[in-house]
Design an enzyme around this catalytic site. Structure first.
Site, PDB file in Angstrom:
ATOM      1  N   ASP A  44       5.406   9.744   5.976  1.00 16.90           N
ATOM      2  CA  ASP A  44       4.130   9.387   5.346  1.00 16.90           C
ATOM      3  C   ASP A  44       3.478   8.140   5.940  1.00 16.90           C
ATOM      4  O   ASP A  44       2.635   7.527   5.303  1.00 16.90           O
ATOM      5  CB  ASP A  44       4.312   9.217   3.828  1.00 16.90           C
ATOM      6  CG  ASP A  44       5.299   8.127   3.480  1.00 16.90           C
ATOM      7  OD1 ASP A  44       5.980   7.635   4.399  1.00 16.90           O
ATOM      8  OD2 ASP A  44       5.402   7.761   2.295  1.00 16.90           O
ATOM      9  N   GLU A  45       3.876   7.762   7.131  1.00 20.03           N
ATOM     10  CA  GLU A  45       3.300   6.561   7.749  1.00 20.03           C
ATOM     11  C   GLU A  45       3.099   6.766   9.240  1.00 20.03           C
ATOM     12  O   GLU A  45       3.921   7.416   9.887  1.00 20.03           O
ATOM     13  CB  GLU A  45       4.253   5.370   7.597  1.00 20.03           C
ATOM     14  CG  GLU A  45       4.217   4.697   6.264  1.00 20.03           C
ATOM     15  CD  GLU A  45       5.110   3.478   6.248  1.00 20.03           C
ATOM     16  OE1 GLU A  45       4.926   2.607   7.117  1.00 20.03           O
ATOM     17  OE2 GLU A  45       5.994   3.416   5.388  1.00 20.03           O
TER      18      GLU A  45
ATOM     19  N   ASP B  48      -0.810   4.666   5.581  1.00 18.38           N
ATOM     20  CA  ASP B  48       0.327   4.803   4.668  1.00 18.38           C
ATOM     21  C   ASP B  48      -0.127   5.686   3.508  1.00 18.38           C
ATOM     22  O   ASP B  48      -1.021   5.314   2.743  1.00 18.38           O
ATOM     23  CB  ASP B  48       0.725   3.397   4.169  1.00 18.38           C
ATOM     24  CG  ASP B  48       1.991   3.425   3.337  1.00 18.38           C
ATOM     25  OD1 ASP B  48       2.510   4.523   3.075  1.00 18.38           O
ATOM     26  OD2 ASP B  48       2.454   2.342   2.943  1.00 18.38           O
TER      27      ASP B  48
END
Lengths: 81, 420
Positions: B115-116, B21
């Site tokens: 973003d993960e 993350d």
């Protein structure tokens, strides 16, 4: 990844306490100043505890490993710019 | 009241899942690309006039600035806050490169948002050592290459890996080993579990359930009565059991629809302006559908008014469509059947009931000419960027394209939406 199994010297600050901070390493007669320590962690290989340092100089990322049993250092280049 | 615990299904500890993350991703990328912003409280906002705070740097979060705040609210919390307009292309480019880096460790990478990502490391451990080492390698390489930090969680399934990555932010690494999970879950507040939102959490709280341990002891038949099959899932989650496997992009389920929607710069009442916008949205939907080699039979038009009320209307078409002009005509037909009651704030066009579509040149000369024109136009836009060749009517339109990174964004495939 590129393994560097060559003559290696590491300049270290011991302390405060039992803290170890590598500040430079000398690989194949080329001295690299440690610009940043990005990560530090410990693992165990059998009885031996090893401290892993991910360090950068101006152009590459390395993994320096200090073997607390044999009291020696090894190094691996992880990535270069 | 104390209930007997339901029998715990064994936790599958044979897999090693890692969740990455990125920390305050948009803000961190902005701080890296502009050294003057480093160490400063900054907030990234949408490029639209009416947008909100998309993310804030950790320096700004210390003042209480949060995602979703209006500019005014954020500046009230932190008067020295610097507002930075989002550079979506930069974020998707960096994200694509980070996701490629993650594939150095396993082909099983599931990108869950810009973003993960989840990685299944089960088969990679012999090659790289331990999961912990891979976690640190990923963190160090991302920091070295892009100057940004991430939090990493390692656990036997996706549910717990996500929970682990939330534990230490920013720049942390947390490992949940199988043996420690029952003790961990016992006191874990429900809302910390991914999948239990505010509403569901509040409903469980009303039944006296606040922790996963309490949920484990709640009678399953009562959970089933209240939540149906979700009751079983809730119990499994409370036990730390996550059933989903890591699914790489190329194995993910086929998409069900292709759509675009946009909040307009200002509320529109003028039909000409509304239809021009509809043309742009149809063009974007058509281009993406053709890139993904799909065509759809149902066109949906979404309208939201200035007071945020809105509706969607859909119409099945006689044939499967993916030509922008056809989609536009279908959306226009729906619009013409409506009486707009207020100025329009948001418009959306969606193509659904998709099937795989191969390019087949029509036999009739006029249709053939149109199809060849679309192929030529697409190849120019694919090579030189979206909106290089556009319908003449859109020339005057100022803000073209998508200005938001959708949660469904992926680095490749039809979900790879090219943002402005």
């Amino acid at each position: 990844m590129q393994s560097a199994d060559t003559s290696l010297r590491v300049g270290v600050i011991h302390g405060p306490g039992n803290r170890i901070t590598p500040v430079w390493f000398d690989l194949n007669r080329c001295k690299h100043s440690v610009r940043e320590i990005t990560n530090v962690w410990r693992d165990r290989q059998g009885e031996t505890v090893r401290i892993h340092f991910h360090v950068t100089d101006d152009g590459a990322l390395y993994e320096l490993v200090y073997d607390l049993g044999a009291l020696n250092w090894s190094l691996e280049q992880l990535e270069a710019l | 009241m104390l209930w007997k615990k339901e029998p715990i299904v064994a936790l599958d500890s044979s897999r090693v899942i890692l969740h990455v993350d990125m920390n305050a991703f948009f803000a961190a990328v902005e701080q890296q690309s502009n050294p003057a912003l480093r160490g400063q409280p900054i907030a990234v906002t949408g490029s639209e006039k009416r947008s909100i705070i998309l993310t804030a740097s950790y320096e700004a979060r210390a003042f209480g600035v949060k995602t979703g705040m209006t500019h005014y609210e954020a500046l009230q919390c932190c008067p020295q806050l610097r507002l930075v307009s989002a550079n979506n292309r930069l974020y998707t480019d960096i994200s694509t490169r980070i996701m490629a880096l993650l594939r150095d460790y396993t082909p099983l990478v599931e990108v869950s948002s810009v973003d993960e990502a989840f990685l299944d490391l089960t088969g990679s451990l012999r090659l790289f050592g331990s999961a912990e080492r891979i976690g640190y390698l990923i963190k160090s390489r991302i920091k070295f290459r892009f100057g940004i930090t991430c939090s990493v969680g390692i656990a036997p399934n996706k549910l717990l890996a996500k929970l682990a990555s939330e534990r230490r932010k920013p720049d942390g690494l947390t490992i949940f080993r199988a043996g420690e999970i029952p003790r961990l879950m016992e006191s874990l507040p429900l809302q910390e579990l991914c999948g239990i939102g505010r509403r569901l959490g509040a409903g469980l709280n009303r039944r006296g359930i606040f922790t996963c341990g309490q949920l484990q002891r709640y009678p399953l038949h009562l959970l089933r009565k209240q939540y149906g099959v979700v009751g079983d899932k809730l119990l499994a989650m409370a036990q730390g059991i996550g059933s989903g496997s890591v699914i790489p992009c190329e194995q993910s389920a086929p998409i069900k629809s292709v759509g675009h929607s946009r909040t307009l710069r200002e509320d529109l009442s003028d039909r000409e302006a509304i239809t021009a916008f509809l043309l742009q949205l149809s063009d974007m939907v058509g281009l993406r559908a053709r890139r993904g080699q799909v065509a759809g039979r149902v066109v949906t038009l979404t309208v939201r008014y200035a007071d945020l009320s809105g509706f969607s209307r859909q119409q099945a078409q006689g044939d499967y469509l993916n030509q922008s002009a056809d989609i536009y005509q279908a959306a226009l037909k729906i619009l013409d059947q409506l009486a707009l009651e207020q100025p329009v704030r948001l418009l959306g066009v969606r193509l659904s009931q998709l099937r795989h579509a191969v390019v087949q040149l029509p036999l009739l000369p006029q249709e053939r000419k149109q199809a060849l024109l679309t192929i030529a136009s697409d190849s120019v836009n694919n090579r030189h960027g979206d909106f290089t060749l556009i319908p003449g009517r859109l020339l005057e339109q100022k803000d073209k394209g998508s200005h938001v990174i959708s949660p469904a964004w992926r680095p490749e495939g039809v979900r790879n939406l090219r943002v402005q």
